[in-house]
Every structure is written in structure tokens, then in C-alpha cells.
Design a protein around this motif. Sequence first.
Motif, PDB file in Angstrom:
ATOM      1  N   ILE A 223      -1.951  78.500  37.614  1.00  0.00           N
ATOM      2  CA  ILE A 223      -0.612  79.070  38.054  1.00  0.00           C
ATOM      3  C   ILE A 223      -1.123  80.365  38.891  1.00  0.00           C
ATOM      4  CG2 ILE A 223       0.638  81.193  36.966  1.00  0.00           C
ATOM      5  CD1 ILE A 223       1.084  79.363  34.408  1.00  0.00           C
ATOM      6  N   VAL A 224      -2.127  80.985  38.841  1.00  0.00           N
ATOM      7  CA  VAL A 224      -2.888  81.823  40.104  1.00  0.00           C
ATOM      8  C   VAL A 224      -2.818  81.055  41.340  1.00  0.00           C
ATOM      9  CG1 VAL A 224      -4.588  83.257  40.911  1.00  0.00           C
ATOM     10  CG2 VAL A 224      -3.979  83.389  38.722  1.00  0.00           C
ATOM     11  N   ASP A 225      -3.291  79.907  41.388  1.00  0.00           N
ATOM     12  CA  ASP A 225      -3.198  78.992  42.515  1.00  0.00           C
ATOM     13  C   ASP A 225      -1.598  78.990  43.256  1.00  0.00           C
ATOM     14  OD1 ASP A 225      -6.019  78.401  42.750  1.00  0.00           O
ATOM     15  OD2 ASP A 225      -5.663  76.480  41.378  1.00  0.00           O
ATOM     16  N   THR A 226      -0.753  78.513  42.294  1.00  0.00           N
ATOM     17  CA  THR A 226       0.559  78.243  42.686  1.00  0.00           C
ATOM     18  C   THR A 226       1.183  79.542  43.331  1.00  0.00           C
ATOM     19  OG1 THR A 226       0.868  76.862  40.802  1.00  0.00           O
ATOM     20  CG2 THR A 226       2.752  77.629  41.589  1.00  0.00           C
ATOM     21  N   MET A 227       0.901  80.691  42.691  1.00  0.00           N
ATOM     22  CA  MET A 227       1.211  81.952  43.139  1.00  0.00           C
ATOM     23  C   MET A 227       0.817  82.377  44.286  1.00  0.00           C
ATOM     24  SD  MET A 227       2.231  84.407  39.628  1.00  0.00           S
ATOM     25  CE  MET A 227       0.675  84.176  38.989  1.00  0.00           C
ATOM     26  N   MET A 228      -0.664  82.135  44.471  1.00  0.00           N
ATOM     27  CA  MET A 228      -1.197  82.553  45.837  1.00  0.00           C
ATOM     28  C   MET A 228      -0.832  81.838  46.986  1.00  0.00           C
ATOM     29  SD  MET A 228      -3.556  84.980  45.239  1.00  0.00           S
ATOM     30  CE  MET A 228      -4.622  84.755  46.789  1.00  0.00           C
ATOM     31  N   ASN A 229      -0.457  80.480  46.696  1.00  0.00           N
ATOM     32  CA  ASN A 229       0.179  79.606  47.675  1.00  0.00           C
ATOM     33  C   ASN A 229       1.438  80.123  48.263  1.00  0.00           C
ATOM     34  OD1 ASN A 229      -1.993  77.986  47.781  1.00  0.00           O
ATOM     35  ND2 ASN A 229      -0.995  76.408  46.608  1.00  0.00           N
ATOM     36  N   ILE A 230       2.257  80.614  47.214  1.00  0.00           N
ATOM     37  CA  ILE A 230       3.725  81.115  47.626  1.00  0.00           C
ATOM     38  C   ILE A 230       3.490  82.399  48.248  1.00  0.00           C
ATOM     39  CG2 ILE A 230       5.744  82.363  46.563  1.00  0.00           C
ATOM     40  CD1 ILE A 230       5.187  80.368  44.007  1.00  0.00           C
ATOM     41  N   MET A 231       2.771  83.443  47.862  1.00  0.00           N
ATOM     42  CA  MET A 231       2.249  84.665  48.499  1.00  0.00           C
ATOM     43  C   MET A 231       1.953  84.275  50.051  1.00  0.00           C
ATOM     44  SD  MET A 231      -0.389  87.727  47.515  1.00  0.00           S
ATOM     45  CE  MET A 231      -1.848  86.890  48.530  1.00  0.00           C
ATOM     46  N   GLN A 232       0.873  83.265  50.090  1.00  0.00           N
ATOM     47  CA  GLN A 232       0.360  83.163  51.508  1.00  0.00           C
ATOM     48  C   GLN A 232       1.548  82.419  52.506  1.00  0.00           C
ATOM     49  OE1 GLN A 232      -3.021  80.881  50.300  1.00  0.00           O
ATOM     50  NE2 GLN A 232      -4.216  82.923  49.996  1.00  0.00           N
ATOM     51  N   SER A 233       2.389  81.658  52.048  1.00  0.00           N
ATOM     52  CA  SER A 233       3.495  80.957  52.741  1.00  0.00           C
ATOM     53  C   SER A 233       4.562  81.946  53.135  1.00  0.00           C
ATOM     54  CB  SER A 233       4.291  80.153  51.682  1.00  0.00           C
ATOM     55  OG  SER A 233       5.261  80.755  50.753  1.00  0.00           O
ATOM     56  N   GLY A 234       4.446  83.199  52.791  1.00  0.00           N
ATOM     57  CA  GLY A 234       5.710  84.055  53.227  1.00  0.00           C
ATOM     58  C   GLY A 234       6.934  83.789  53.307  1.00  0.00           C
ATOM     59  N   GLU A 235       7.315  82.846  52.456  1.00  0.00           N
ATOM     60  CA  GLU A 235       8.787  81.993  52.358  1.00  0.00           C
ATOM     61  C   GLU A 235       9.502  82.741  51.449  1.00  0.00           C
ATOM     62  OE1 GLU A 235       7.989  77.898  51.944  1.00  0.00           O
ATOM     63  OE2 GLU A 235       7.184  77.635  53.677  1.00  0.00           O
ATOM     64  N   THR A 236       9.137  83.398  50.646  1.00  0.00           N
ATOM     65  CA  THR A 236       9.997  84.288  49.417  1.00  0.00           C
ATOM     66  C   THR A 236      10.887  85.126  50.323  1.00  0.00           C
ATOM     67  OG1 THR A 236       8.457  86.155  49.108  1.00  0.00           O
ATOM     68  CG2 THR A 236       8.277  84.076  47.733  1.00  0.00           C
TER      69      THR A 236
END
Length: 454
Positions: A223-236
Motif C-alpha cells: 500500500i505504501v508503494d501504491t501511495m508513493m506512486n500516486i504522490m510522485q505522479s502528481g495526477e491527484t
Amino acid sequence: MLIGKNVHQYLHLIAKKYGPIMSMRFGVVPIVVASSPHAAEQFLKTHDLIFASRPNNRVAQFISYGQRNLSFGKYGPYWRNMRKLCTVELLSTLKINSFQAMRKQEVANFVTSIKGAASSGVEVDISAKLATLSANMGCLMVFGKKYMNDELVERGLEDLIQDILVITGTPNIGEFFPFLDVFDLQGIVYRMKELAKTFDKFLERVIDEHVQDSKEEKQNKDIVDTMMNIMQSGETEFEFDRRHIKAIILDMLIGSIDTTATSIDWIFFELLRHPKIMKKLQKELEQIVGIDRMVEESDLEKLEYLDMVIKEGFRLHPIAPLLIPHESIEDCKIDGFDIPRGSRILVNIWAIGRDPEVWPEPEKFMPERFVGSNVDLHGRDFQLLPFGSGRRSCPGLQLGLTIVRLVLAQLVHCFDWELPNGMMPNDLDMTEKFGLVTARAQHLMVIPTYRLDV
């Protein structure tokens, strides 16, 4: 009045006198208590939007990074987006299923450890073993690895979560009487600040480890991997940084570690108090699974009596007996009562589960009451709300139920159980330890006998 042990039991008693919707004022805060299915439906469905927010929580501010998590977050665009993100990315059926092999392995390890005690004829602290199992599964899902207790600066993760739940569940006098806030008379703000420092230090290390490991290709992302990918994508579409990741990790850990272990402990406790029900459940497991293997997740949907046992356990022993408090965002009228904006709403699902108008002989543990019943645990039936209902219902319901079913089935299927020192089932201690999650006060000690031909 609300300071003390087992608030839900006290509110249940006074609701018998004053009715299913009670209004009271504690300091500057108006409090409304709902203690019937109809009352709960008014707050959680009919007027759900008005009561979808959370009150300011001084203690939660520290541990949840300014109430940025789902549990304590104020209702609004940020919270809606974050819940959608969690539901789609972290708690989807696909994501839950991706951890199935891990769950199978950890449950097998759990059974093996009890089997070792069974071969020696020694008693087992089943409460402690459930806590360790839940912590291991929670850490593997969230962090991708298990963390030993000494990796938390002299604090075990299970103990840390327990302390957080007790403190956040303790009414803070300073919230109700603001002029006393500066004195922190109960010492809970100081204690939570210290807990938050410890927790934050640990989580920063976890995130740093994931940053260092990010170049490696993982077959199964935690789950941390998934959230880190979301953060780094800047797509939120909203602000999303390390604070948000750490706040959501808190939700995931509490949901996967403490609530599941506590639920299983309470239900298994009732089975020990009712040997005939235990035997009936074992018989179902023998018929569906056989005695030559352990229970698989694919078996769970066929185990109808197991589901009845779990529903009855949640009815009598909801893990969050008052749910997390709601707050009204505007004035509202319910059943002739004027509910002012800023009121704190407590839904006493512990009392609802003991309402004799809804549940015949409510103090008895009788899974058979669900035979032919369509009542489920998804928040649509307001007489049974262990996971809440409406916008603030628990998004981890599917994951939590899967683990509770799987582990409880294994305990009943793999072993026969005997109480130590000649204890009788009625001698078991039912005392509750109140907190945001209400556990049993005493650990459950039992002697297992392995019963499978494996």
C-alpha cells in the motif's frame, strides 16, 4: 458525565429512560445520542450529508496530521477525493485479492504455532496470537514487510496502536471546556504528542525505505508503494504529500491490525462460552471443507452458519460501540428535535444491538436468529451497523470481513478447545476495555487440541 469507563453502557441505560434520541450538553458542545435503528437511519441515511463531518479532535490532530486521514477528516472536497482514491486504489477487490497468498501463508504460520502448543498440551494466549497475526498481515499489506517490536524505538507496533485508540477514544475535557484546554488536565494531549513523534519517526523511516527500494521491480506492490506512486505522479486533483500518506497509513494499520484481532477475539470468546454453537460450526466446516485440509478463502462463501455466528458476534460486541462521532454541518430537525449546527452525534450501536424491540432475548448469543434473515453487515440494515453506514461507513469492510471469516474458521476447524484450570464457560471474564475500539479487558487463555488429519 461522559468521562469514565464504558460510556456506551451508561448511555444505553439512560436511553431506556429518555428515549432513542437524547440531547445533552457537555460544556460548550451539544451532544445528541441515537440509540435505535430508526434514529440511526435518520442520522446516517435520511440526513446523511448534514451529519457526514467529524468534530474537531485536538488529540487526533497530532496523530493524523491535522485530521488528514479518512477516519477523522472533516467532510468536504478533500475528504471525498481521498476516500475515492482509497476505495479505488487501496481497498478494491483486485487489491485485496492480490494479498490472498500472503494471508494464506500467515494464517498457516498462525495455525502451526498453535499446533506446537497443542502437541505439548500447554495453554495458549489466543488474544496475543491474534494480535500478532493481525499485525503481521497488516504490516505485510501496508509496508511489504513485518516489523519487529524493537524497530519502533522501544515500542511494539501493536502497543502503539492500542495506546492511540485508547487516547483518541477518551473524551478530552479541554474540547468541552475550552478555558481548561491549556492545562491538559488529563495529560492526553501530552501523551498523544509523544505517541505522534514516535509514530512519525517510524513512518518516515518506512517511506525512506520505499524511496530507496523504488528502483526495484516488485511483483506485488504494497500500500505504501501504491501511495508513493500516486504522490510522485502528481495526477491527484488535490494536495497529496508525505503527510497524507502517513495519515492514511494510520487508518490502514488500525483497520487491519486492531479491529480484526478484537473482532475475532470477541466472537471466539462467545463460542467458548457456548460449546454447542462451537460444535455446530465445526460440523458445518467438516461438511463443507472436510477434515483433511485447512479452510481456504474460496470456502468462505459456502459457510452460512459461520456468517450467522459472525453477525451475532458483531451484534453483541461491536468493536466501535459508539462509532466515531459525527458532527452536523448545519441546523436540522429530526423527529421533532432541533439539532443545531456543530452538534456531536453519537450512534450507540452497542445499544441498538441490545434493543428488545428489534432483537428477541437480546442478551443471548443465538446465531440462529439470522436463519432466513436478509440482514447483512453492509450498513443497509440499521439494526446491525458494525461498520457504520452512509458516507462515513468503513471502506475496508470487505477486507476486514474476509480476515475475520478466514481466521475464525481456522480456529474452529483446526482445533478443539478446553479452558485451563478447570474453568467453566460461564467463568470467562466479559469485562470490556473502552477505547475507540473496545476490546476485552483480559486476554483469553485456552488449551488447544489439533483435530485435522493433516
